[in-house]
Design a protein around this motif. Sequence first.
Motif, mmCIF file in Angstrom:
data_model
loop_
_atom_site.group_PDB
_atom_site.id
_atom_site.type_symbol
_atom_site.label_atom_id
_atom_site.label_comp_id
_atom_site.label_asym_id
_atom_site.label_seq_id
_atom_site.Cartn_x
_atom_site.Cartn_y
_atom_site.Cartn_z
ATOM 1 N N ALA A 9 45.909 33.080 49.384
ATOM 2 C CA ALA A 9 46.204 34.604 49.134
ATOM 3 C C ALA A 9 45.069 35.208 48.269
ATOM 4 N N MET A 10 44.741 34.624 47.329
ATOM 5 C CA MET A 10 43.635 35.563 46.300
ATOM 6 C C MET A 10 42.287 35.317 47.304
ATOM 7 N N ALA A 11 41.925 34.354 47.860
ATOM 8 C CA ALA A 11 40.713 34.269 48.640
ATOM 9 C C ALA A 11 40.649 35.300 49.582
ATOM 10 N N GLY A 12 41.790 35.482 50.315
ATOM 11 C CA GLY A 12 41.669 36.273 51.567
ATOM 12 C C GLY A 12 41.634 37.610 50.915
ATOM 13 N N ALA A 13 42.171 38.170 49.792
ATOM 14 C CA ALA A 13 42.328 39.307 49.275
ATOM 15 C C ALA A 13 41.066 39.598 48.665
ATOM 16 N N PHE A 14 40.337 38.510 48.087
ATOM 17 C CA PHE A 14 38.882 38.892 47.625
ATOM 18 C C PHE A 14 38.065 39.274 48.737
ATOM 19 N N ILE A 15 37.870 38.494 49.903
ATOM 20 C CA ILE A 15 37.213 38.680 51.240
ATOM 21 C C ILE A 15 37.429 39.990 51.736
ATOM 22 N N MET A 16 38.693 40.364 52.160
ATOM 23 C CA MET A 16 38.830 41.628 52.553
ATOM 24 C C MET A 16 38.592 42.741 51.544
ATOM 25 N N GLY A 17 38.992 42.630 50.294
ATOM 26 C CA GLY A 17 38.386 43.639 49.370
ATOM 27 C C GLY A 17 37.026 43.874 49.418
ATOM 28 N N SER A 18 36.177 42.798 49.308
ATOM 29 C CA SER A 18 34.786 42.871 49.363
ATOM 30 C C SER A 18 34.271 43.641 50.520
ATOM 31 N N LEU A 19 34.790 43.262 51.724
ATOM 32 C CA LEU A 19 34.443 43.987 53.081
ATOM 33 C C LEU A 19 34.788 45.243 53.036
ATOM 34 N N LEU A 20 36.095 45.459 52.677
ATOM 35 C CA LEU A 20 36.272 47.130 52.458
ATOM 36 C C LEU A 20 35.312 47.963 51.548
ATOM 37 N N LEU A 21 35.122 47.194 50.470
ATOM 38 C CA LEU A 21 34.077 48.041 49.318
ATOM 39 C C LEU A 21 32.931 48.267 49.993
ATOM 40 N N ASN A 22 32.304 47.208 50.979
ATOM 41 C CA ASN A 22 30.916 47.331 51.566
ATOM 42 C C ASN A 22 30.915 48.547 52.570
ATOM 43 N N ASN A 23 32.134 48.671 53.093
ATOM 44 C CA ASN A 23 31.974 49.505 54.238
ATOM 45 C C ASN A 23 32.678 50.823 53.924
ATOM 46 N N ALA A 24 33.362 51.086 52.625
ATOM 47 C CA ALA A 24 33.757 52.403 52.305
ATOM 48 C C ALA A 24 32.512 53.219 52.017
ATOM 49 N N ASN A 25 32.687 54.505 52.229
ATOM 50 C CA ASN A 25 31.573 55.638 52.157
ATOM 51 C C ASN A 25 31.283 55.742 50.567
ATOM 52 N N MET A 26 32.538 55.579 49.885
ATOM 53 C CA MET A 26 32.107 55.914 48.408
ATOM 54 C C MET A 26 31.499 54.925 47.746
ATOM 55 N N PHE A 27 31.620 53.689 48.305
ATOM 56 C CA PHE A 27 30.938 52.214 47.351
ATOM 57 C C PHE A 27 30.110 51.677 48.256
ATOM 58 N N ALA A 28 29.648 52.184 49.453
ATOM 59 C CA ALA A 28 28.677 51.423 50.559
ATOM 60 C C ALA A 28 27.710 50.971 49.563
ATOM 61 N N GLU A 29 27.672 49.465 49.352
ATOM 62 C CA GLU A 29 26.634 48.725 48.635
ATOM 63 C C GLU A 29 26.599 47.248 49.130
ATOM 64 N N VAL A 30 25.694 46.958 49.805
ATOM 65 C CA VAL A 30 25.478 45.652 50.578
ATOM 66 C C VAL A 30 25.552 44.345 49.463
ATOM 67 N N ASN A 31 25.712 44.731 48.140
ATOM 68 C CA ASN A 31 25.950 43.658 47.161
ATOM 69 C C ASN A 31 27.288 43.269 47.070
ATOM 70 N N TRP A 32 28.177 44.048 47.446
ATOM 71 C CA TRP A 32 29.482 43.499 47.545
ATOM 72 C C TRP A 32 29.726 42.302 48.497
ATOM 73 N N LEU A 33 28.698 42.094 49.520
ATOM 74 C CA LEU A 33 28.745 41.007 50.213
ATOM 75 C C LEU A 33 28.675 39.514 49.536
ATOM 76 N N TRP A 34 27.946 39.776 48.380
ATOM 77 C CA TRP A 34 27.663 38.680 47.602
ATOM 78 C C TRP A 34 29.125 38.067 47.039
ATOM 79 N N LEU A 35 30.132 38.912 46.803
ATOM 80 C CA LEU A 35 31.704 38.503 46.562
ATOM 81 C C LEU A 35 31.940 37.540 47.668
ATOM 82 N N THR A 36 31.922 38.102 48.769
ATOM 83 C CA THR A 36 32.324 37.172 50.095
ATOM 84 C C THR A 36 31.807 35.942 50.081
#
Length: 72
Positions: A9-36
């Motif tokens: 559950a934690m791994a899934g939440a972190f993966i989905m969260g980092s992908l959402l943060l990467n694609n969100a307009n306010m937080f669009a930053e490719v570095n969130w993919l390092w968390l994934t």
Amino acid sequence: MTITNAVSAMAGAFIMGSLLLNNANMFAEVNWLWLTFFVGFNLLQSAFTGFCPAAKFFKAVGFKDSDCCVKD
């Protein structure tokens, strides 16, 4: 909830969260993919080594081991 379920559950939440943060307009930053990448790498290495920091954490806070496959 067992430790295995909590880690999944934690791994899934972190993966989905980092992908959402990467694609969100306010937080669009490719570095969130390092968390994934880190979560995926940790899952892969734990499959081979059996060492998982998240499992140690969940065990320390009181989650139960899965005893469905325990053989005496």
